[in-house]
Scaffold this motif. Structure first.
Motif, PDB file in Angstrom:
ATOM      1  N   THR A   1     -47.025  80.750 -78.422  1.00  0.00           N
ATOM      2  CA  THR A   1     -47.167  79.406 -77.852  1.00  0.00           C
ATOM      3  C   THR A   1     -47.070  78.377 -78.971  1.00  0.00           C
ATOM      4  OG1 THR A   1     -48.452  77.999 -76.353  1.00  0.00           O
ATOM      5  CG2 THR A   1     -49.689  79.184 -78.013  1.00  0.00           C
ATOM      6  N   GLN A   2     -46.898  77.134 -78.609  1.00  0.00           N
ATOM      7  CA  GLN A   2     -46.906  76.068 -79.603  1.00  0.00           C
ATOM      8  C   GLN A   2     -47.277  74.751 -78.941  1.00  0.00           C
ATOM      9  OE1 GLN A   2     -43.404  74.223 -80.950  1.00  0.00           O
ATOM     10  NE2 GLN A   2     -42.081  75.489 -79.684  1.00  0.00           N
ATOM     11  N   GLY A   3     -47.681  73.785 -79.738  1.00  0.00           N
ATOM     12  CA  GLY A   3     -48.045  72.473 -79.216  1.00  0.00           C
ATOM     13  C   GLY A   3     -48.932  71.746 -80.198  1.00  0.00           C
ATOM     14  N   THR A   4     -49.499  70.625 -79.781  1.00  0.00           N
ATOM     15  CA  THR A   4     -50.450  69.916 -80.641  1.00  0.00           C
ATOM     16  C   THR A   4     -51.685  70.812 -80.768  1.00  0.00           C
ATOM     17  OG1 THR A   4     -51.553  68.886 -78.768  1.00  0.00           O
ATOM     18  CG2 THR A   4     -49.701  67.671 -79.733  1.00  0.00           C
ATOM     19  N   PRO A   5     -52.523  70.568 -81.790  1.00  0.00           N
ATOM     20  CA  PRO A   5     -53.746  71.372 -81.903  1.00  0.00           C
ATOM     21  C   PRO A   5     -54.527  71.380 -80.590  1.00  0.00           C
ATOM     22  CG  PRO A   5     -53.464  70.089 -83.891  1.00  0.00           C
ATOM     23  CD  PRO A   5     -52.375  69.657 -82.961  1.00  0.00           C
ATOM     24  N   ARG A   6     -54.620  70.236 -79.927  1.00  0.00           N
ATOM     25  CA  ARG A   6     -55.376  70.167 -78.677  1.00  0.00           C
ATOM     26  C   ARG A   6     -54.743  71.067 -77.600  1.00  0.00           C
ATOM     27  NH1 ARG A   6     -59.384  67.949 -77.493  1.00  0.00           N
ATOM     28  NH2 ARG A   6     -59.428  66.832 -79.463  1.00  0.00           N
ATOM     29  N   GLU A   7     -53.412  70.993 -77.498  1.00  0.00           N
ATOM     30  CA  GLU A   7     -52.730  71.821 -76.490  1.00  0.00           C
ATOM     31  C   GLU A   7     -52.924  73.310 -76.773  1.00  0.00           C
ATOM     32  OE1 GLU A   7     -49.128  68.618 -75.565  1.00  0.00           O
ATOM     33  OE2 GLU A   7     -48.801  70.243 -76.992  1.00  0.00           O
ATOM     34  N   VAL A   8     -52.760  73.666 -78.042  1.00  0.00           N
ATOM     35  CA  VAL A   8     -52.822  75.088 -78.392  1.00  0.00           C
ATOM     36  C   VAL A   8     -54.227  75.642 -78.208  1.00  0.00           C
ATOM     37  CG1 VAL A   8     -52.725  76.627 -80.395  1.00  0.00           C
ATOM     38  CG2 VAL A   8     -50.790  75.144 -79.874  1.00  0.00           C
ATOM     39  N   PHE A   9     -55.232  74.881 -78.668  1.00  0.00           N
ATOM     40  CA  PHE A   9     -56.597  75.407 -78.558  1.00  0.00           C
ATOM     41  C   PHE A   9     -57.147  75.337 -77.134  1.00  0.00           C
ATOM     42  CE2 PHE A   9     -56.685  74.858 -83.259  1.00  0.00           C
ATOM     43  CZ  PHE A   9     -56.948  76.185 -83.552  1.00  0.00           C
ATOM     44  N   SER A  10     -56.402  74.703 -76.228  1.00  0.00           N
ATOM     45  CA  SER A  10     -56.853  74.754 -74.840  1.00  0.00           C
ATOM     46  C   SER A  10     -56.297  76.004 -74.137  1.00  0.00           C
ATOM     47  CB  SER A  10     -56.454  73.478 -74.096  1.00  0.00           C
ATOM     48  OG  SER A  10     -55.069  73.448 -73.965  1.00  0.00           O
ATOM     49  N   GLN A  11     -55.410  76.730 -74.837  1.00  0.00           N
ATOM     50  CA  GLN A  11     -54.870  77.965 -74.247  1.00  0.00           C
ATOM     51  C   GLN A  11     -55.669  79.170 -74.732  1.00  0.00           C
ATOM     52  OE1 GLN A  11     -50.544  78.130 -74.606  1.00  0.00           O
ATOM     53  NE2 GLN A  11     -50.564  75.920 -74.895  1.00  0.00           N
ATOM     54  N   ARG A  12     -56.801  79.384 -74.091  1.00  0.00           N
ATOM     55  CA  ARG A  12     -57.733  80.416 -74.568  1.00  0.00           C
ATOM     56  C   ARG A  12     -57.115  81.815 -74.586  1.00  0.00           C
ATOM     57  NH1 ARG A  12     -62.215  76.959 -73.987  1.00  0.00           N
ATOM     58  NH2 ARG A  12     -61.124  75.114 -74.708  1.00  0.00           N
ATOM     59  N   ASP A  13     -56.267  82.102 -73.599  1.00  0.00           N
ATOM     60  CA  ASP A  13     -55.671  83.447 -73.526  1.00  0.00           C
ATOM     61  C   ASP A  13     -54.794  83.706 -74.751  1.00  0.00           C
ATOM     62  OD1 ASP A  13     -56.895  83.693 -71.169  1.00  0.00           O
ATOM     63  OD2 ASP A  13     -55.081  83.573 -69.909  1.00  0.00           O
ATOM     64  N   ALA A  14     -53.993  82.702 -75.087  1.00  0.00           N
ATOM     65  CA  ALA A  14     -53.076  82.857 -76.222  1.00  0.00           C
ATOM     66  C   ALA A  14     -53.865  83.025 -77.520  1.00  0.00           C
ATOM     67  CB  ALA A  14     -52.147  81.647 -76.316  1.00  0.00           C
ATOM     68  N   ILE A  15     -54.934  82.235 -77.655  1.00  0.00           N
ATOM     69  CA  ILE A  15     -55.763  82.302 -78.868  1.00  0.00           C
ATOM     70  C   ILE A  15     -56.359  83.711 -79.011  1.00  0.00           C
ATOM     71  CG2 ILE A  15     -57.926  81.409 -79.897  1.00  0.00           C
ATOM     72  CD1 ILE A  15     -55.723  79.368 -80.036  1.00  0.00           C
ATOM     73  N   GLU A  16     -56.865  84.223 -77.904  1.00  0.00           N
ATOM     74  CA  GLU A  16     -57.480  85.551 -77.930  1.00  0.00           C
ATOM     75  C   GLU A  16     -56.436  86.636 -78.194  1.00  0.00           C
ATOM     76  OE1 GLU A  16     -60.121  87.957 -74.762  1.00  0.00           O
ATOM     77  OE2 GLU A  16     -60.469  85.798 -74.872  1.00  0.00           O
ATOM     78  N   LYS A  17     -55.300  86.500 -77.528  1.00  0.00           N
ATOM     79  CA  LYS A  17     -54.227  87.493 -77.693  1.00  0.00           C
ATOM     80  C   LYS A  17     -53.777  87.572 -79.154  1.00  0.00           C
ATOM     81  CE  LYS A  17     -49.584  88.420 -75.978  1.00  0.00           C
ATOM     82  NZ  LYS A  17     -48.441  87.795 -75.321  1.00  0.00           N
ATOM     83  N   ALA A  18     -53.809  86.416 -79.819  1.00  0.00           N
ATOM     84  CA  ALA A  18     -53.344  86.367 -81.206  1.00  0.00           C
ATOM     85  C   ALA A  18     -54.419  86.821 -82.187  1.00  0.00           C
ATOM     86  CB  ALA A  18     -52.889  84.944 -81.538  1.00  0.00           C
ATOM     87  N   GLY A  19     -55.594  87.213 -81.665  1.00  0.00           N
ATOM     88  CA  GLY A  19     -56.673  87.658 -82.554  1.00  0.00           C
ATOM     89  C   GLY A  19     -57.316  86.499 -83.296  1.00  0.00           C
ATOM     90  N   LEU A  20     -57.255  85.319 -82.692  1.00  0.00           N
ATOM     91  CA  LEU A  20     -57.840  84.124 -83.322  1.00  0.00           C
ATOM     92  C   LEU A  20     -59.059  83.692 -82.523  1.00  0.00           C
ATOM     93  CD1 LEU A  20     -54.423  82.316 -83.840  1.00  0.00           C
ATOM     94  CD2 LEU A  20     -55.795  83.369 -85.649  1.00  0.00           C
ATOM     95  N   ARG A  21     -59.626  82.554 -82.878  1.00  0.00           N
ATOM     96  CA  ARG A  21     -60.753  82.024 -82.111  1.00  0.00           C
ATOM     97  C   ARG A  21     -60.647  80.506 -82.122  1.00  0.00           C
ATOM     98  NH1 ARG A  21     -63.717  79.528 -85.866  1.00  0.00           N
ATOM     99  NH2 ARG A  21     -64.035  80.471 -87.906  1.00  0.00           N
TER     100      ARG A  21
END
Ligand code: ADP
Length: 276
Positions: free
Chosen positions: A218-238
């Motif tokens: 995924t990609q976007g502004t920090p706000r857009e990206v960090f609102s995508q919880r599934d993508a963050i989790e899938k990527a092993g991030l928080r």
């Protein structure tokens, strides 16, 4: 025409590891883009394609609209400067001055111009006065600054930094974050930063691209990206810690306008809540 672009970029190492899998990536002039991903996501492999250190297994990398070839590789390296993660991979001259001068000298610039660029670059990174020091006797934060100065001295249009704050102390981190913003604000430099630091990335990135297992998810502004919880989790991030705190306040019934990602945003949101 974009200053840098990867199209359907796939890279497979000799041992069969597919480090990049069909990555499409565009960088606009004067943008600060962060490539965010866990260890092994493919960040370094991607960055090494931007100045032709690695050649795609398939797909293309375009710099100012032209794909990288043997013929234009020197031009590409003038346009795109890459700062390695470990300064010891980059610094090898006996003095700081000689080290920072190496790149501009290889561009065939005159002695005066090289001297001027060395001086300016060391000033920009806060290392003026260290010209005669032996690089390997410097602290890791100072070595990092010298490595950045060496690339700055070539005056690239695009600066690519691989985990520039890894292994730095808090002052070193703040200095690098400020420098990234300053190079962008004052010189309009296009900057690409690979990082796994979710707390830091909202401080400088205009746009975040998330890489996971060689794929751009995924990609976007920090706000857009960090609102995508599934993508963050899938990527092993928080989420950034600040965002986690406000999310837990929200669960307690505190009504929020936004989920802050940085201390500055948190302060504004807290003041708003307190004044309400
Ligand atoms: P990151 O920078 O996000 O940590 P890398 O680009 O270093 O990721 O690595 C991506 C994947 O490629 C990982 O699985 C890593 O183990 C593998 N890899 C990296 N360098 C090599 C190499 N020289 N040979 C084989 N596999 C490699």
């Amino acid at each position: 025409m974009h200053i840098l672009e990867a199209r359907n970029l796939t890279y497979v190492y000799h041992n069969g590891t597919r480090a990049l899998d069909d990555v499409d990536f565009i960088v606009k002039r004067s943008e600060i883009v962060a490539i965010l991903g866990a260890n092994g996501a493919g960040k370094t492999t991607l960055l090494k394609h931007f100045n032709g250190i690695l050649k795609p297994t398939s797909g293309t990398v375009l710099v100012k609209g032209e794909s990288i070839t043997k013929k234009n590789i020197l031009d590409v390296r003038k346009t795109v400067g890459l700062v390695f993660q470990d300064p010891d991979d980059q610094i090898f001259a006996p003095t700081v001055r000689q080290d920072v001068a190496f790149g501009p000298m290889n561009l065939g610039l005159s002695k005066d111009v090289v001297e001027h660029r060395v001086k300016e670059s060391l000033e920009l990174v806060g290392m003026a006065g260290y010209e005669d020091k032996v690089p390997h006797h410097l602290s890791s934060g100072q070595k990092k600054r010298v490595a950045i100065a060496g690339i700055l001295a070539m005056e690239p249009q695009v600066m690519v930094l691989d985990e520039p704050t890894a292994n730095l102390d808090p002052n070193g981190i703040a200095m690098v974050v400020q420098l990234i913003r300053r190079l962008n604000d004052d010189f309009g430099m296009t900057i690409i930063v690979a990082t796994q630091d979710v707390d830091e990335v909202p401080l400088f990135a205009d746009r975040i691209v998330i890489l996971s297992k060689g794929r751009m998810i995924t990609q976007g502004t920090p706000r857009e990206v960090f609102s995508q919880r599934d993508a963050i989790e899938k990527a092993g991030l928080r989420l950034p810690l600040i965002a986690q705190l406000f999310e837990s306040l929200k669960e307690e019934g505190v009504s929020l306008n936004t989920t802050p990602l940085t201390l500055g945003e948190a302060k504004q949101e807290l003041l708003r809540i307190l004044r309400a």
